[in-house]
Structures are given as C-alpha cells and as structure tokens.
Design a protein around this motif. Structure first.
Motif, PDB file in Angstrom:
ATOM      1  N   GLU A  59     -10.935  15.928  -8.822  1.00  0.00           N
ATOM      2  CA  GLU A  59     -10.539  17.189  -8.637  1.00  0.00           C
ATOM      3  C   GLU A  59      -9.138  17.647  -9.083  1.00  0.00           C
ATOM      4  O   GLU A  59      -8.930  18.670  -9.810  1.00  0.00           O
ATOM      5  N   GLU A  60      -8.176  16.708  -9.204  1.00  0.00           N
ATOM      6  CA  GLU A  60      -6.967  17.005  -9.789  1.00  0.00           C
ATOM      7  C   GLU A  60      -6.999  16.898 -11.301  1.00  0.00           C
ATOM      8  O   GLU A  60      -6.184  17.685 -12.050  1.00  0.00           O
ATOM      9  N   GLY A  61      -7.572  16.009 -11.664  1.00  0.00           N
ATOM     10  CA  GLY A  61      -7.659  15.723 -13.386  1.00  0.00           C
ATOM     11  C   GLY A  61      -6.809  14.623 -13.429  1.00  0.00           C
ATOM     12  O   GLY A  61      -5.421  14.555 -13.234  1.00  0.00           O
ATOM     13  N   ILE A  62      -7.349  13.426 -14.073  1.00  0.00           N
ATOM     14  CA  ILE A  62      -6.512  12.349 -14.243  1.00  0.00           C
ATOM     15  C   ILE A  62      -5.200  12.720 -15.028  1.00  0.00           C
ATOM     16  O   ILE A  62      -4.110  11.832 -14.814  1.00  0.00           O
ATOM     17  N   GLU A  63      -5.278  13.333 -16.094  1.00  0.00           N
ATOM     18  CA  GLU A  63      -4.162  13.609 -17.048  1.00  0.00           C
ATOM     19  C   GLU A  63      -2.923  14.316 -16.139  1.00  0.00           C
ATOM     20  O   GLU A  63      -1.710  14.077 -16.209  1.00  0.00           O
ATOM     21  N   ASN A  64      -3.371  15.290 -15.133  1.00  0.00           N
ATOM     22  CA  ASN A  64      -2.604  15.887 -14.311  1.00  0.00           C
ATOM     23  C   ASN A  64      -2.037  14.758 -13.254  1.00  0.00           C
ATOM     24  O   ASN A  64      -0.768  14.958 -13.002  1.00  0.00           O
ATOM     25  N   SER A  65      -2.654  13.890 -12.870  1.00  0.00           N
ATOM     26  CA  SER A  65      -1.981  12.821 -11.960  1.00  0.00           C
ATOM     27  C   SER A  65      -0.972  12.023 -12.730  1.00  0.00           C
ATOM     28  O   SER A  65      -0.150  11.780 -12.209  1.00  0.00           O
ATOM     29  N   TRP A  66      -1.239  11.725 -13.954  1.00  0.00           N
ATOM     30  CA  TRP A  66      -0.292  10.892 -14.731  1.00  0.00           C
ATOM     31  C   TRP A  66       0.857  11.782 -14.684  1.00  0.00           C
ATOM     32  O   TRP A  66       2.097  11.280 -14.608  1.00  0.00           O
TER      33      TRP A  66
ATOM     34  N   PRO B 224       0.700  -1.085  -0.037  1.00  0.00           N
ATOM     35  CA  PRO B 224       0.216  -0.057   0.031  1.00  0.00           C
ATOM     36  C   PRO B 224       0.944   1.250   0.057  1.00  0.00           C
ATOM     37  O   PRO B 224       2.135   1.335   0.791  1.00  0.00           O
ATOM     38  N   SER B 225       0.517   2.080  -0.759  1.00  0.00           N
ATOM     39  CA  SER B 225       0.954   3.483  -0.704  1.00  0.00           C
ATOM     40  C   SER B 225       0.370   4.497   0.492  1.00  0.00           C
ATOM     41  O   SER B 225      -0.571   4.208   1.090  1.00  0.00           O
ATOM     42  N   ASP B 226       0.958   5.561   0.634  1.00  0.00           N
ATOM     43  CA  ASP B 226       0.462   6.534   1.673  1.00  0.00           C
ATOM     44  C   ASP B 226      -1.023   6.948   1.111  1.00  0.00           C
ATOM     45  O   ASP B 226      -1.359   7.007  -0.028  1.00  0.00           O
ATOM     46  N   VAL B 227      -1.774   7.164   2.095  1.00  0.00           N
ATOM     47  CA  VAL B 227      -3.221   7.201   2.123  1.00  0.00           C
ATOM     48  C   VAL B 227      -3.504   8.684   2.339  1.00  0.00           C
ATOM     49  O   VAL B 227      -3.027   9.299   3.375  1.00  0.00           O
ATOM     50  N   TYR B 228      -4.380   9.654   1.527  1.00  0.00           N
ATOM     51  CA  TYR B 228      -4.750  10.717   1.568  1.00  0.00           C
ATOM     52  C   TYR B 228      -5.449  10.935   3.034  1.00  0.00           C
ATOM     53  O   TYR B 228      -6.274   9.728   3.511  1.00  0.00           O
ATOM     54  N   SER B 229      -5.279  11.668   3.871  1.00  0.00           N
ATOM     55  CA  SER B 229      -5.814  12.073   5.135  1.00  0.00           C
ATOM     56  C   SER B 229      -7.407  12.265   4.991  1.00  0.00           C
ATOM     57  O   SER B 229      -8.153  11.792   5.773  1.00  0.00           O
ATOM     58  N   ARG B 230      -7.743  12.982   3.842  1.00  0.00           N
ATOM     59  CA  ARG B 230      -9.300  13.058   3.527  1.00  0.00           C
ATOM     60  C   ARG B 230      -9.879  11.465   3.277  1.00  0.00           C
ATOM     61  O   ARG B 230     -11.029  11.426   3.784  1.00  0.00           O
ATOM     62  N   VAL B 231      -9.011  10.604   2.906  1.00  0.00           N
ATOM     63  CA  VAL B 231      -9.296   9.197   2.622  1.00  0.00           C
ATOM     64  C   VAL B 231      -9.676   8.562   4.101  1.00  0.00           C
ATOM     65  O   VAL B 231     -10.677   7.973   4.413  1.00  0.00           O
ATOM     66  N   THR B 232      -8.679   8.534   4.957  1.00  0.00           N
ATOM     67  CA  THR B 232      -8.842   8.025   6.278  1.00  0.00           C
ATOM     68  C   THR B 232     -10.080   8.735   7.003  1.00  0.00           C
ATOM     69  O   THR B 232     -10.681   7.982   7.601  1.00  0.00           O
ATOM     70  N   GLU B 233     -10.156   9.848   6.744  1.00  0.00           N
ATOM     71  CA  GLU B 233     -11.077  10.602   7.533  1.00  0.00           C
ATOM     72  C   GLU B 233     -12.599  10.228   7.118  1.00  0.00           C
ATOM     73  O   GLU B 233     -13.449   9.882   8.116  1.00  0.00           O
ATOM     74  N   ALA B 234     -12.646  10.083   5.473  1.00  0.00           N
ATOM     75  CA  ALA B 234     -13.960   9.509   5.202  1.00  0.00           C
ATOM     76  C   ALA B 234     -14.196   7.963   5.589  1.00  0.00           C
ATOM     77  O   ALA B 234     -15.302   7.529   5.943  1.00  0.00           O
ATOM     78  N   LEU B 235     -13.202   7.187   5.676  1.00  0.00           N
ATOM     79  CA  LEU B 235     -13.310   5.873   6.088  1.00  0.00           C
ATOM     80  C   LEU B 235     -13.865   5.718   7.543  1.00  0.00           C
ATOM     81  O   LEU B 235     -14.698   4.768   7.920  1.00  0.00           O
ATOM     82  N   SER B 236     -13.692   6.603   8.350  1.00  0.00           N
ATOM     83  CA  SER B 236     -14.188   6.580   9.822  1.00  0.00           C
ATOM     84  C   SER B 236     -15.428   7.208   9.945  1.00  0.00           C
ATOM     85  O   SER B 236     -15.896   7.637  11.067  1.00  0.00           O
ATOM     86  N   ARG B 237     -16.173   7.599   8.872  1.00  0.00           N
ATOM     87  CA  ARG B 237     -17.498   8.136   8.904  1.00  0.00           C
ATOM     88  C   ARG B 237     -18.396   6.995   9.291  1.00  0.00           C
ATOM     89  O   ARG B 237     -18.467   5.991   9.242  1.00  0.00           O
TER      90      ARG B 237
ATOM     91  N   GLY C 120       0.309   7.964  -5.943  1.00  0.00           N
ATOM     92  CA  GLY C 120      -0.806   8.639  -5.513  1.00  0.00           C
ATOM     93  C   GLY C 120      -0.119   9.810  -4.538  1.00  0.00           C
ATOM     94  O   GLY C 120       0.770  10.296  -5.305  1.00  0.00           O
ATOM     95  N   CYS C 121      -0.711   9.811  -3.556  1.00  0.00           N
ATOM     96  CA  CYS C 121      -0.395  11.060  -2.911  1.00  0.00           C
ATOM     97  C   CYS C 121       1.258  11.060  -2.383  1.00  0.00           C
ATOM     98  O   CYS C 121       1.825  11.948  -1.667  1.00  0.00           O
ATOM     99  N   ALA C 122       1.760   9.795  -2.602  1.00  0.00           N
ATOM    100  CA  ALA C 122       3.175   9.752  -2.077  1.00  0.00           C
ATOM    101  C   ALA C 122       3.956  10.129  -3.475  1.00  0.00           C
ATOM    102  O   ALA C 122       5.286  10.410  -3.203  1.00  0.00           O
ATOM    103  N   ALA C 123       3.515  10.319  -4.427  1.00  0.00           N
ATOM    104  CA  ALA C 123       4.378  11.189  -5.617  1.00  0.00           C
ATOM    105  C   ALA C 123       4.453  12.534  -5.381  1.00  0.00           C
ATOM    106  O   ALA C 123       3.752  13.297  -6.041  1.00  0.00           O
ATOM    107  N   THR C 124       5.352  12.957  -4.725  1.00  0.00           N
ATOM    108  CA  THR C 124       5.589  14.360  -4.115  1.00  0.00           C
ATOM    109  C   THR C 124       7.158  14.586  -4.295  1.00  0.00           C
ATOM    110  O   THR C 124       8.016  13.765  -4.011  1.00  0.00           O
ATOM    111  N   LYS C 125       7.444  15.802  -4.451  1.00  0.00           N
ATOM    112  CA  LYS C 125       8.796  16.188  -4.233  1.00  0.00           C
ATOM    113  C   LYS C 125       9.456  15.948  -2.910  1.00  0.00           C
ATOM    114  O   LYS C 125      10.344  15.380  -2.844  1.00  0.00           O
TER     115      LYS C 125
END
Lengths: 386, 386
Positions: free
Chosen positions: B269-276, B18-31, B352-357
């Motif tokens: 929100e990001e746009g899939i081409e932007n993610s690529w 697994p890759s790092d998970v967005y904090s928005r995602v873990t927050e949604a998970l706990s609803r 995913g969200c681990a693809a950062t500088k």
C-alpha cells in the motif's frame, strides 16, 4: 497486483492439528511486542520454562520451547544427541518414526529399525530383542503418540528397556503433551520434543523440548560440533539459561511465546491430570458415537490416543468429498490419512480446548448428516449421562 | 507454583529489532487459526509468495518465508547451497559475517575470509582479489545490512564480481528488506534471506527467503542430501510449491503467516520506494539531532543504513545505565553494541512503522534529558522543515 487483508473463516478444527486455539491465547498473541532481551521478557521466559516443566512433569533445567515447529524440535533432539557413526535404534509404526530415521541419517548416524505395524503401539518385545542384538546402539528413538495412526506406545516400558541397555531415549510427544499421561522424570525419558498446536491449544510454530542431565552430558561432551548452528543447544542454552544474563543467539518469536505462556497458564489452572481425564471422556463419547454409526476404529482400544481418533472410511465412501463437504458446509475440519493410511482413514482430533462435549456431538451430527447415518449423537450422549 | 497471565509493558522499540509492530499486524495475528492445508490458507500462502516477490523485487518462483527466525533463514541458504568440501568466500565486517562462517563450516564447507573493518562496508576490491586468488570458490557470501554495525555494503557490485568469477551469492538482508534499496533480480542475487521483525514491522519468528534458478539448479543437483530435514528446500518446496496440491512437510505457523501477509499488504500500500525514502528522511533527521548533541556516528555517511544508526557512546557515560533509564523511565528501547562494539556504541533503530517523525523526536528528546544535552530535537526539526 493488489492484494488485500486476509480474513480467515472460523473453522472448528478437529483434524490432527492445528487444533482450535483458546481465545485467551490469541488475545495474548496480539499483545505489544517487546524486545527479546527486555528484562520483562526474560522474566516471562523463566515462567515459560517453569510452566513447561509442569506440563512435562520434569525438573529438567534444560526445558524450553524451540523457536520453530515440532519438526524442528525433532531435529533439535537428533542433531544434538547423534554424532556421526553412532548407532540409533528407531521404532517405526507411522510417518513420524520414518521421519526420525531420516533425521538420524542426515546427522550421519546409523539406524537400526524396529518395524512395527501401522495403527499399533510399538512392541516392547521387539524393541528388547533389537537392544540385545545391538549392544553398541547408543539411542532408542520412538514416538509416544503417533499422529499419523492414533496409536499410543508404552513410553514408560520402552524407556526402562533402553536404560537397561545403556541407551538414551528420544521421545516424540508432539501429540501427547497435555492430552495423554506423560511423565518425563518418572519414566526416565532422556530427551523429548512436542508441539504447541495439539493438546496445548496454542498456535503452531513452537516446539517445547526437555533434556535430562544424561542427555546434557552427551551434548556437552560431543566430539564434533552440532551440525546446525540454529538448533545447537550449547548456544541456545546461553539465551534460555539460568539467571538474568542472556546471550543473544537468535531473535525469539516474542508474540508466539506470549501465546505459549498463556496456553500453559490455562493448563496449570485446569490441572494436567484433569486435562488428561477430559480428553479421555470426550474420546469415549466420540468412539461410542462412531461405533454406533457402524464405523470401526483403527487402533485397538488399549493402544488408542484419546486426542486423535482414527476411523476407517466406510466402503464406497469418497473420503475426500466427505472432508470437503464438512469443511465447506459445516466449517469443520477433520484430517485425511497420511502415508500408508492415505485414502483409507479419517483422523478426528479432540485436542486441547477442542476436547469438549459440544465438539464431539457437533462432529458426530455432521458425520451423520453427510454419511446418511444415525445413532451417533445418541450413543455419545449416553456416555455423557453415565 | 501459581503463574498468571503475562501483560507486557508498551515500549517504543528503537533497537536493532524487533521493531514496533503495526497494530494491523497484531490484529491479523490474532485471527482464528485454520488448518495449514485448508484451501483458504493455501490461497493466502500464494499471496504471501507474491507479496514477498514484490518486496524482494524478484520473479523467483522459490520465494517463501521459512517457518523460523532469520538465523534459520541464514542456515536454509547455507545448508541447501553448500556441499561438504566446497569453498565459500565469506566477507566479515560484523557479527553476522562471523555467523555465516560458522554456518559454512558446520555444512562441511571450507571458508576463505575477506576480513573487513567493523562499521565499514565490505570492500569490493578485497573481494575481487580474493575471488581471483580462489578460482575454485563456488559461493560468495556477504551481509547487505550489518545489524551489528549499521553498515550497508554494495550488494550490486559484489554480486556482479561474484558472477564474473562463477560464484553464486548468498546475501543477508535481514535488516535491509523494506528499509533500503534492494533489487534481487536486477542485482543478480542468487540466494537471499531476511527477517520479519525489522523493516517489515511484523512480529519476529519468520524468515523470508528467495532463490533464483541458478541456486535452485545447484540445490536440485546436490550429490549429498541437505543435512537438515526441516530446512531441506527440496521438501519445503512440496508444501510451498505451485498449484493447489500441497504435500505436508511441517505444520506452518499459521497465525504468524497471517501477520506477515498483513505487513506485506501494508508495504504494498505504501509502495516500497516510498518506504525506502521514508526511512532515509527520518534517518537524516535523527543523525542531524545526534550530531547537534555532539555525538558522532560510527559509519561513514555513504555507507550508513538509514534504519539502524550506530552512535558512539560519549566518553565517561555508562552506556548500560543510559539504556536502563530509557527503558524504565521512557519505555524506550535502544540497542547495545554487539561483538567488537559491545560497550562502545548504541544502536538506534528506525525500522518499519517505527521510522516516524514522532519516534525520531521522542528518542532525541529522551537522550537530551538523560545525557544532559540539548539541541538534538531542534536540529532534527530543521531537517523536517526543509
């Protein structure tokens, strides 16, 4: 297209599951994800196994959560234990017995059906007769707690009969684990599966299973490969097995396992016998209330599940409209009937952390208001004040 | 026994998932959990389908998340599309091709293998030759993004070849979805499966799948039943199907689906081409850094996955000790080699969200320190400053 974040309403879940989830469990669910081979995670897996052994009352080494819902736990049992051409006796007294039959047939097995009545326990005499008539049967499969009918079968007696006739047992305990007395070792259950979303009050998505040595021997000595790669316990054991060395099989649902761990810690803190007693108490109160409102229970008293209460829909009442009103106006979910019982019954769950005085009284009060009846809450309170 | 709550460490996850998970995602998970047939939940399911169609770039109606990890998504494709005795061409250039072969055989299919080189794309010429030699083959199966090797195959070309030879395609996109260009409709992919725990940065446990009409026709016209009840799409469609009416099949993993919904909203929100593009940028920086440190990439440049970087372990280095030090001292997880590559490579994920500088530079800095090398961060910064 522009879809935004989803914010669910806050319901009180008193259907056949998922049940309300402990807030400690949803909090655990949202902890940071770590790798499925991380030494810290492997340590937690070992604790989950120990906690599941506690919940199942077993020493079985092969005790683990399948990484998918209860239906996949059922399939894990059948796909691993049934080989093509083998004869399996399946007891049907509700939807999940029918599903067992379907599973056996898709594994290439031959089924012999013990047809029971919906809303009643499996009849041990009929099972014994069938075992005698089919000495070549190798497995007896039955549902301990029929989620579609609210009936509890005598798993101890059925397992004893199976053993006398050299059959292994596969037992569905999806709705019983944590809510009803269940003794895997003492009753000699060979293979069992459950779910996390019922009396454990964990989120849905995992299926705890346990297999004793007789079952493991059968799995390890199969003549054919297990038809499912994902559910093949010979492979799954390599990941969930003993010791620090774990072979990659699939990526475990890491966060869901945090949640199950927490739900099982809570069960251990309460003590499983206390959990059984608690379910029974609130069941008694709920039933007293329903009966005081003139409603009748579907299952005879000594065959009832405490955690899942089937009540007959009163004549002339639109059952779906009542459920819709409870959901919309009260944020209260109760369950519809399934299969033969569709349209005829409601299924009221008192499972896990939803088995409380507050929930029992809230549900009775809401039903009083929606059905225009009275006396339910008062009768329930009398049970609590005894 | 006294087991207490589990509190995982906070790692940086740069392995193969697994890759790092967005904090928005873990927050949604706990609803709050709601019922799997609740109208509000059914509405959310429809949004998940739409969002998955966006991610897969498809109009396929049969697009949904299987309620289990990616391996179960793989099995869903094979169990539904392969009938006993059918011939399936499987391309093997890593672990997941081998797993495909295993799946075909467990479904009673016959495999023809196109054996490729580990760390290289599937060779279209070899595939074409095999398709010509086996006109009775009905399916071509291959891995778009080989998680064990970091190689990306030309899915567009392979699908075109398959169609010329009247084969359906089954494509493994576990690691590519959201991170690499992937066009289900434009490339004519017939059946595809992915995972949530890679470039979607959602928690592990679900497997998005999509099937076009040609695949659905084959499933609906099977001569035999799908051997798995749990994965039988004829049944699953009844729950995930169109319209408000949903038939109970299994209890959906409610909270996990909240998480997937949120991860897909973020992707939209990001746009899939932007993610690529983002994955490609950080990959370029990471590779520049690794090469500046004198390390060499396993996969040729034009066949590399941006999101999963295989680098050869330098001579004389104890690869497991390095990973252990990174994990313990830096809370940084990178992946070990798998299969033929065990002990020889590291797998560095930028998913995913681990693809950062921050992550790319952190990983290079940590490797510099542990390996006693230098120049990595500096070379990566040059890419960013271009």
């Amino acid at each position: 297209m522009s879809i935004t974040s989803f914010h669910p309403p806050r319901r009180t879940l008193m259907g056949p599951g998922p049940s309300d989830v402990y807030s400690r469990v949803t909090e655990a669910l949202s902890r940071p994800t770590i790798g499925h081979l991380d030494p810290m995670f492997v340590g937690m897996m070992d604790e989950v196994k120990q906690l599941l052994q506690y919940a199942f009352r077993t020493q079985n080494a092969l005790t683990l959560p399948v990484s998918a819902p209860g239906s996949a736990g059922m399939e894990t049992c059948f796909a691993n234990l049934v080989e093509p051409g083998e004869k399996v006796i399946v007891c049907i007294n509700g939807v999940f017995g029918i599903r067992m039959k379907e599973n056996v047939e898709r594994c290439g097995g031959e089924t012999v059906i013990v047809q029971g009545e919906w809303g009643r326990a499996v009849d041990p005499a009929a099972v014994e007769e069938t075992l005698k008539a089919h000495p070549d049967a190798v497995i007896l499969a039955f549902v301990h707690a029929e989620t579609s009918t609210g009936a509890r079968s005598d798993a101890e007696k059925l397992c004893a009969l199976a053993r006398q006739h050299n059959c292994l047992t596969i037992v569905d305990a999806v709705t019983s684990l944590g809510g009803s007395e269940l003794e895997v070792d003492a009753w000699g259950i060979d293979a069992i599966y459950s779910g996390t979303q019922k009396c454990l009050s964990c989120v849905p998505g995992l299926s705890p299973v346990s297999f004793n040595q007789r079952a493991v021997d059968k799995i390890q000595n199969r003549k054919t490969k297990v038809q499912s790669w994902f559910l093949d316990l010979n492979l799954v054991m390599g990941y969930w097995g003993k010791g620090a060395k774990r072979a990659y099989h699939h990526t475990a649902p890491v966060n869901a396992l945090y949640a199950l761990h927490e739900a099982l810690v809570i069960l251990q803190e309460e003590g499983i016998e206390n959990s059984w007693k608690r379910h029974q108490l609130h069941h008694n109160a709920l039933v007293a209330g329903l009966e005081a409102m003139g409603m009748s229970m579907v299952v005879p008293a000594d065959e009832r599940l405490a955690q899942l209460n089937l009540v007959t829909v009163p004549e002339g009442v639109d059952e779906a409209a009542v459920r819709a009103e409870l959901l919309e106006a009260y944020n209260l979910e109760i369950g519809a009937g399934l299969g033969d019982f569709a349209g005829k019954v409601w299924r009221i769950g008192l499972m896990g952390c939803a088995a409380t005085k507050t929930n029992a009284l809230f549900c009775l009060g809401a039903l009083e208001a929606v059905l225009g009846k009275s006396g339910g809450c008062k009768a329930a309170m009398e049970i609590y004040q005894k």
